[in-house]
Design a protein around this motif. Structure first.
Motif, PDB file in Angstrom:
ATOM      1  N   ARG A 141      12.875   5.878  -4.530  1.00 51.50           N
ATOM      2  CA  ARG A 141      12.812   4.954  -3.726  1.00 51.50           C
ATOM      3  C   ARG A 141      11.741   5.981  -2.578  1.00 51.50           C
ATOM      4  NH1 ARG A 141      17.287   2.157  -4.679  1.00 51.50           N
ATOM      5  NH2 ARG A 141      18.034   2.980  -2.847  1.00 51.50           N
TER       6      ARG A 141
ATOM      7  N   ARG B  18       8.769   7.064  -3.308  1.00 54.75           N
ATOM      8  CA  ARG B  18       8.084   6.528  -3.504  1.00 54.75           C
ATOM      9  C   ARG B  18       7.328   5.647  -2.080  1.00 54.75           C
ATOM     10  NH1 ARG B  18       7.771   2.414  -8.315  1.00 54.75           N
ATOM     11  NH2 ARG B  18       6.271   1.495  -7.387  1.00 54.75           N
ATOM     12  N   ALA B  19       8.082   5.661  -1.171  1.00 57.55           N
ATOM     13  CA  ALA B  19       8.243   6.566   0.408  1.00 57.55           C
ATOM     14  C   ALA B  19       6.682   6.951   1.293  1.00 57.55           C
ATOM     15  CB  ALA B  19       9.164   5.366   1.288  1.00 57.55           C
TER      16      ALA B  19
ATOM     17  N   TRP C  85       0.027   7.923  -3.232  1.00 57.68           N
ATOM     18  CA  TRP C  85      -0.149   8.048  -4.570  1.00 57.68           C
ATOM     19  C   TRP C  85       0.805   7.511  -5.191  1.00 57.68           C
ATOM     20  CZ3 TRP C  85       2.090  10.718  -8.514  1.00 57.68           C
ATOM     21  CH2 TRP C  85       2.000  11.952  -8.265  1.00 57.68           C
TER      22      TRP C  85
ATOM     23  N   ASN D 294       3.146   5.334  -5.627  1.00 56.28           N
ATOM     24  CA  ASN D 294       2.751   3.375  -6.144  1.00 56.28           C
ATOM     25  C   ASN D 294       1.527   3.102  -7.076  1.00 56.28           C
ATOM     26  OD1 ASN D 294       5.583   2.986  -4.523  1.00 56.28           O
ATOM     27  ND2 ASN D 294       4.004   2.678  -2.824  1.00 56.28           N
TER      28      ASN D 294
ATOM     29  N   MET E 217       3.042   4.678 -10.730  1.00 58.10           N
ATOM     30  CA  MET E 217       4.057   3.604 -11.143  1.00 58.10           C
ATOM     31  C   MET E 217       3.281   2.033 -11.013  1.00 58.10           C
ATOM     32  SD  MET E 217       7.081   5.446  -9.304  1.00 58.10           S
ATOM     33  CE  MET E 217       7.910   4.727 -10.418  1.00 58.10           C
TER      34      MET E 217
ATOM     35  N   ASP F 118       1.658   0.094  -8.520  1.00 61.63           N
ATOM     36  CA  ASP F 118       1.735  -0.897  -7.276  1.00 61.63           C
ATOM     37  C   ASP F 118       0.900  -0.617  -7.184  1.00 61.63           C
ATOM     38  OD1 ASP F 118       4.573  -1.737  -8.211  1.00 61.63           O
ATOM     39  OD2 ASP F 118       5.500  -0.133  -7.270  1.00 61.63           O
ATOM     40  N   THR F 119       0.104  -1.598  -6.274  1.00 63.27           N
ATOM     41  CA  THR F 119      -1.238  -1.278  -5.438  1.00 63.27           C
ATOM     42  C   THR F 119      -0.148  -1.561  -4.301  1.00 63.27           C
ATOM     43  OG1 THR F 119      -1.592  -4.141  -5.446  1.00 63.27           O
ATOM     44  CG2 THR F 119      -2.370  -2.591  -6.805  1.00 63.27           C
TER      45      THR F 119
END
Length: 85
Positions: A69, A72-73, A77, A79, A82, A84-85
């Motif tokens: 998490r 990803r924050a 790039w 997200n 993986m 997610d847009t």
């Protein structure tokens, strides 16, 4: 367990990202049972391989999910890589 971190996930940047597949994020478990992540890059013309560019590896998390998490924050790039847009 050995004294080395164990990589649990390695996620490459999507080819549509400016750096293409020359960046990756590893999520790992340390020998003490804590988790972390790091962003790496490699240059095609440099045979030394991957090297850390995010300097996130000292951050400590209680779970793989918590480390992911935070990655990803922090990694712009990730997200997109993986799905997610």
């Amino acid at each position: 367990m050995s004294g080395k971190n164990k990589v649990l996930r390695s996620i490459n940047a999507p080819s549509s990202y400016a750096s293409g597949e020359s960046r990756c994020v590893d999520v790992f478990r340390r020998p003490d049972g804590t988790f972390g992540f790091e962003e790496y890059r490699r240059d095609a013309e440099d045979a030394r391989g991957w090297f850390a560019v995010g300097f996130f590896s000292d951050r400590v998390f209680d779970s793989e999910d918590a480390a992911l998490r935070e990655a990803r924050a922090r990694v712009v790039w990730l997200n997109a890589a993986m799905g997610d847009t």
